[in-house]
Enzyme design. Structure first.
Site, PDB file in Angstrom:
ATOM      1  N   GLU A  94       6.787  -4.601  -8.824  1.00  0.00           N
ATOM      2  CA  GLU A  94       6.872  -3.144  -8.919  1.00  0.00           C
ATOM      3  C   GLU A  94       5.485  -2.505  -8.883  1.00  0.00           C
ATOM      4  O   GLU A  94       5.303  -1.432  -8.292  1.00  0.00           O
ATOM      5  CB  GLU A  94       7.616  -2.740 -10.193  1.00  0.00           C
TER       6      GLU A  94
ATOM      7  N   GLN B 229       3.162   2.787  -3.642  1.00  0.00           N
ATOM      8  CA  GLN B 229       2.424   3.316  -2.485  1.00  0.00           C
ATOM      9  C   GLN B 229       2.162   2.265  -1.402  1.00  0.00           C
ATOM     10  O   GLN B 229       1.257   2.426  -0.578  1.00  0.00           O
ATOM     11  CB  GLN B 229       1.076   3.909  -2.938  1.00  0.00           C
TER      12      GLN B 229
ATOM     13  N   GLY C 157      -5.212  -2.407  -1.647  1.00  0.00           N
ATOM     14  CA  GLY C 157      -5.510  -1.001  -1.913  1.00  0.00           C
ATOM     15  C   GLY C 157      -5.140  -0.556  -3.318  1.00  0.00           C
ATOM     16  O   GLY C 157      -4.531  -1.296  -4.084  1.00  0.00           O
TER      17      GLY C 157
ATOM     18  N   TYR D 131       8.654   5.500 -13.898  1.00  0.00           N
ATOM     19  CA  TYR D 131       9.404   4.791 -12.857  1.00  0.00           C
ATOM     20  C   TYR D 131       9.312   3.278 -13.042  1.00  0.00           C
ATOM     21  O   TYR D 131      10.332   2.566 -12.990  1.00  0.00           O
ATOM     22  CB  TYR D 131       8.876   5.176 -11.475  1.00  0.00           C
TER      23      TYR D 131
ATOM     24  N   ASP E 275      12.666   7.241  -6.926  1.00  0.00           N
ATOM     25  CA  ASP E 275      11.487   7.244  -6.066  1.00  0.00           C
ATOM     26  C   ASP E 275      11.838   8.013  -4.789  1.00  0.00           C
ATOM     27  O   ASP E 275      12.919   8.613  -4.687  1.00  0.00           O
ATOM     28  CB  ASP E 275      11.006   5.823  -5.768  1.00  0.00           C
TER      29      ASP E 275
ATOM     30  N   CYS F  12      23.173   6.212  10.071  1.00  0.00           N
ATOM     31  CA  CYS F  12      24.359   6.711   9.371  1.00  0.00           C
ATOM     32  C   CYS F  12      25.633   5.905   9.632  1.00  0.00           C
ATOM     33  O   CYS F  12      26.433   5.699   8.706  1.00  0.00           O
ATOM     34  CB  CYS F  12      24.593   8.183   9.705  1.00  0.00           C
TER      35      CYS F  12
END
Length: 376
Positions: A59, A64, A103, A142, A160, A221
């Site tokens: 997690e 990001q 990062g 979160y 999220d 969809c």
């Protein structure tokens, strides 16, 4: 769950209004979602053995960062640190080496610190309570909800961007994820629909659906388990929900970089400039609003670091790099020194080693510094 449950919608004027969700609709949607996840869940490494430690690591890495990018980093990290005690006793430099290239490096620092707290205060196991989880560095609302629901099957809903998109389209909620009222609307729907028996699977199913089917552009969809009863699908305009969030304007910055070389070694320092990348090794650098102001700022920095300060010749190359909202144009100034001086905060790295780092990313060196090394 009573039949008087409500979902909250948002009108064009951003005024909350309530629209009832039938209990049968909630149950049907929940069942369809969980069955779809059972049949279509990707075999991600942290799902094979959902230990609290592995779920927590995943997690943090996924913040990001795309799933495909995270997988090899997760596997390497778990091989090096198979449990929280191994991570807690690791050297910071080693943690940064394994994080290099992923990062958002503050995550690795907070992760390392949190592991030490877990060992000292929680017996080496990620805490089961929300309050205790939130007390850990780098664990926000979160992350706490996600880890507790997936690892301990506790009834916490998670929100999220992917989840918000799925719910927004299903319930025709207007707004975007940075709006407080929009988030409150989505959270209310989630609390009503959350599976109390399988909250972890429910949360992962919604996130998986947003990542693989209910895409921002060209959503799939026809294969979505929620298409029956989905307001956006019925409207024929699923991409209209949710509204795009305002983008932060890209800031163009100039960076002057000193490639100081002596005896086949290059000088590196911790951090970049303006408090960026504080834990990673970089070439001495300075930002400026223009090439000239960046160059003068670099001279000032070198004057404080070295005595006498070196002179800067014409730049050898220019490279481009991005860090969050910054678009960086870096001018590389080659500097030759007669002898490598022992200076506090300065690390001399052999040129061959720097070349290896540039190719493999196998050290706690920033991605920008690797680009500079490759350009030398």
């Amino acid at each position: 769950m009573a039949s008087t449950d409500f979902a909250v919608d948002i009108t064009e004027g951003r005024v909350l209004r309530r629209t009832p969700i039938a209990l049968t609709e909630v149950r049907a949607a929940r069942q369809a979602l969980l069955e779809w996840f059972r049949d279509h869940a990707r075999p991600l490494p942290w799902r094979r053995h959902p230990r609290p430690y592995a779920v927590w690591i995943s997690e943090i890495m996924l913040q990001q960062t795309q799933v495909g990018t995270v997988i090899p980093y997760f596997n390497r990290f778990l091989r090096a640190f198979p449990n929280v005690r191994a991570l807690a006793r690791a050297r910071r430099e080693r943690v940064l080496e394994l994080w290099s290239g992923l990062g958002y490096y503050r995550r690795s620092r907070d992760l390392h610190c949190a592991a030490q707290i877990i060992v000292r205060q929680f017996g080496g196991r990620f805490p089961r309570s929300y309050e205790a989880a939130r007390s850990l560095p780098g664990v926000g609302d979160y992350t706490a909800r996600s880890v507790l629901s997936i690892a301990y099957n506790l009834p916490f809903a998670v929100l999220d961007g992917n989840v918000a998109r799925v719910v927004s389209r299903w319930r025709l909620l207007r707004g975007h994820v940075q709006e407080t009222r929009f988030r409150q609307s989505v959270e209310l729907v989630l609390e009503q629909c959350l599976s109390r028996r399988r909250p972890g699977a429910f949360n992962q199913a919604l996130m998986e659906l947003g990542q693989t089917v209910c895409l921002p552009r060209a959503p799939r969809c026809p294969v979505c388990p929620l298409r029956v009863g989905c307001g956006a699908y019925a409207s024929g305009r699923p991409e209209s929900y949710p509204e795009p969030r305002p983008r932060r304007r890209t800031e163009v910055r100039h960076l002057a970089v000193a490639a100081i070389r002596s005896d086949s070694k290059f000088a590196l320092v911790r951090g970049l400039d303006e408090s960026l990348l504080p834990d990673l090794w970089n070439f001495p650098s300075a930002f400026g609003a223009s090439r000239e102001t960046a160059r003068r700022a670099l001279l000032d920095k070198l004057s404080a670091l070295l005595s006498p300060p070196p002179t800067l010749p014409a730049p050898r190359a220019e490279i481009r790099h991005s860090i969050t909202h910054r678009s960086i144009r870096a001018q590389i100034y080659p500097v030759e020194m007669a002898a490598a001086r022992r200076v506090h905060g300065l690390r001399w790295v052999p040129a061959w080693r720097l070349g290896e780092v540039a190719r493999t990313g196998s050290a706690a060196v920033s991605a920008l510094a690797r680009k500079v090394a490759a350009a030398l």
